[in-house]
Design an enzyme around this catalytic site. Structure first.
Site, PDB file in Angstrom:
ATOM      1  CG  PHE A 116     -14.279  -0.262   9.838  1.00  0.00           C
ATOM      2  CD1 PHE A 116     -15.476   0.413   9.927  1.00  0.00           C
ATOM      3  CD2 PHE A 116     -14.106  -1.401  10.629  1.00  0.00           C
ATOM      4  CE1 PHE A 116     -16.497  -0.033  10.782  1.00  0.00           C
ATOM      5  CE2 PHE A 116     -15.117  -1.849  11.491  1.00  0.00           C
ATOM      6  CZ  PHE A 116     -16.306  -1.159  11.560  1.00  0.00           C
ATOM      7  CD  GLU A 117      -7.811   0.042  13.873  1.00  0.00           C
ATOM      8  OE1 GLU A 117      -7.744   1.132  14.482  1.00  0.00           O
ATOM      9  OE2 GLU A 117      -6.864  -0.728  13.780  1.00  0.00           O
TER      10      GLU A 117
END
Ligand SMILES: Nc1nc2c(ncn2[C@@H]2O[C@H](COP(=O)(O)OP(=O)(O)OP(=O)(O)O)[C@@H](O)[C@H]2O)c(=O)[nH]1
Ligand SMILES: *[C@@H]1O[C@H](CO)[C@@H](O)[C@H](O)[C@H]1NC(C)=O
Ligand SMILES: [Mg+2]
Length: 404
Positions: free
Chosen positions: A290-291
């Protein structure tokens, strides 16, 4: 019996009679035209959902009450999108797992915003992949082939040495230690995805991997939050890296720091990465599956110089450097502390860890369905406490209660 009982019996009879009539009408009435059922839906759901950006349709009045059984409550109205895209690196055979992820993202957030989605692959995407993903994603979809130079050995890498490392790591049972493609993937995510020609069209990205879950409504635009608050990098989970995959990553980092002091931010997050003022790496990293981040930052001289320096040291192939520690060390050293953001409100799962927001009211407001006991943030193997500590910000409301 009280004097009220006669009245009470009359009420009951009346109610029974009423129900009987109602049942009769329902049973005998003709089938409703399907248009009628359709007209019960809120207006937004009548529009061509697959067809692309329609901000008027997404502008729901947030004060209006949602009638029961007409679908989920309206989220925050979209306004205009900012210059941003979702991005997914995937193989054709990741289709069914990425399909789930797209559904999660669309249902919790993007159905009201219609941000674009870029898919990248080292092989051409097939028709089946494109057909389904373009229908599931509510914004425009783009499919990019990764150029060979970005997914192969640089000329300075000794491939025999790299092979020997893989065999050794296989014996030592290091996760993905024997995989060649995993190494190309980590190097690509570290140094190239943001310079793919399709990505040059955007300023912010949100990385989405196969098989993820989002447990809460996302009632605001995280891209806009990043832009308006000048954030460059964000995370929801952090943890310690396996030492065996990065034994010399910190040596390479120190070499870079010494040679490029101009790139090191004054108010950096060294305290997140090191417990002894930079001498050794404590292995803390943001989990990069996740970014949400700034592409402009990744395309900056500082980041590119950092990646290029690491790439020449060879650890993507001679060890098994992950893109998570690479992005994290870069964010920790090249950015000022306030440019890194923790999204407590975004509830997330990628096997095997969960971020479930801290704070009961937050979870209720966002209709979360994660179990707060599964939240990894404050457990021993998470680095998130350290992030709060070095930034000198209070833990989210509910922290005391939920960690006792
Ligand atoms: N095109 C392409 N994509 C890949 C390849 N290997 C991995 N990916 C993608 O790169 C991302 C990371 O790979 P994953 O296999 O999820 O790695 P991981 O998250 O460390 O491990 P998991 O726990 O298995 O999810 C995912 O989006 C994959 O779909 C590859 O060889 N080719
Ligand atoms: C979005 O950002 C990219 C990269 O900076 C730029 O080339 C592009 O023109 C921008 N698009 C819009 C619509 O502003
Ligand atoms: Mg994964």
């Amino acid at each position: 019996m009280s004097s009220n009982s006669g009245k009470y019996i009359r009420y009951v009879l009346f109610a029974v009679f009423g129900l009987a009539i109602l049942a009769f009408i329902t049973k005998s009435s003709l089938p409703l035209p399907s248009d009628y059922a359709f007209s019960l839906l809120p207006e937004t759901q009548q529009s061509e959902t697959n067809d692309k950006p329609n901000n008027e349709a997404a502008a729901i009045d947030p004060t209006s009450q949602t009638p029961a059984n007409t679908g989920p409550p309206p989220l925050t109205p979209s306004g205009d999108r900012i210059n941003a895209t979702f991005v997914t690196l995937a193989r054709n055979n990741d289709l069914w797992e990425i399909a789930k992820s797209i559904r999660e993202v669309e249902d919790r957030f993007n159905r009201n915003y219609h941000y674009d989605w870029v898919f990248l692959n080292d092989k051409p995407f097939d028709e089946e992949f494109k057909k389904l993903t373009s229908v599931l994603a509510s914004g425009k979809t783009h499919y990019g082939l990764i150029p060979k130079e970005h997914w192969s050995y640089p000329e300075w890498i000794d491939q025999d040495k790299a092979r020997a490392v893989r065999e050794d790591m296989k014996e030592r049972k290091i996760i993905y230690g024997d995989s060649e493609s995993y190494r190309h993937m980590c190097r690509y995510e570290s140094g190239f995805f943001f310079r793919h020609e399709l990505m040059l069209n955007y300023e912010y990205y949100w990385r989405v991997e196969p098989s993820i879950q989002l447990f809460c409504d996302i009632s605001f635009d995280p891209f806009r939050y990043m832009m308006e608050n000048k954030k460059k990098y964000s995370f929801v989970l952090s943890l310690y890296e396996y030492y065996e995959t990065i034994p010399t990553l910190w040596d390479s980092t120190k070499k870079f720091m010494a040679a490029n002091p101009q790139h090191i931010a004054e108010d950096n997050s060294m305290g997140f990465l090191s417990d002894d003022g930079g001498e050794t790496y404590n292995k803390c990293h943001f989990w990069s599956n996740f970014e949400i981040g700034s592409l402009e930052w990744l395309r900056s001289d500082a980041y590119i110089d950092f990646f290029t320096s690491l790439d020449h040291d060879g650890g993507f192939f001679y060890e098994r450097w992950g893109d998570a520690p690479v992005h994290s060390i870069a964010a920790g050293l090249l950015l000022n502390k306030e440019e890194i953001h923790f999204f407590n409100e975004i509830a997330y799962y990628h096997v095997p860890f969960t971020h479930c927001p801290t704070g009961e009211q937050t979870r209720l407001d966002l209709k979360c369905h994660c179990n707060p006991a599964d939240n990894f943030d404050w457990k021993g193997y998470s680095c998130t406490s350290r992030y709060f500590h070095i930034n000198d910000i209070p833990k989210p409301e509910g922290y005391e209660k939920e960690t006792n």
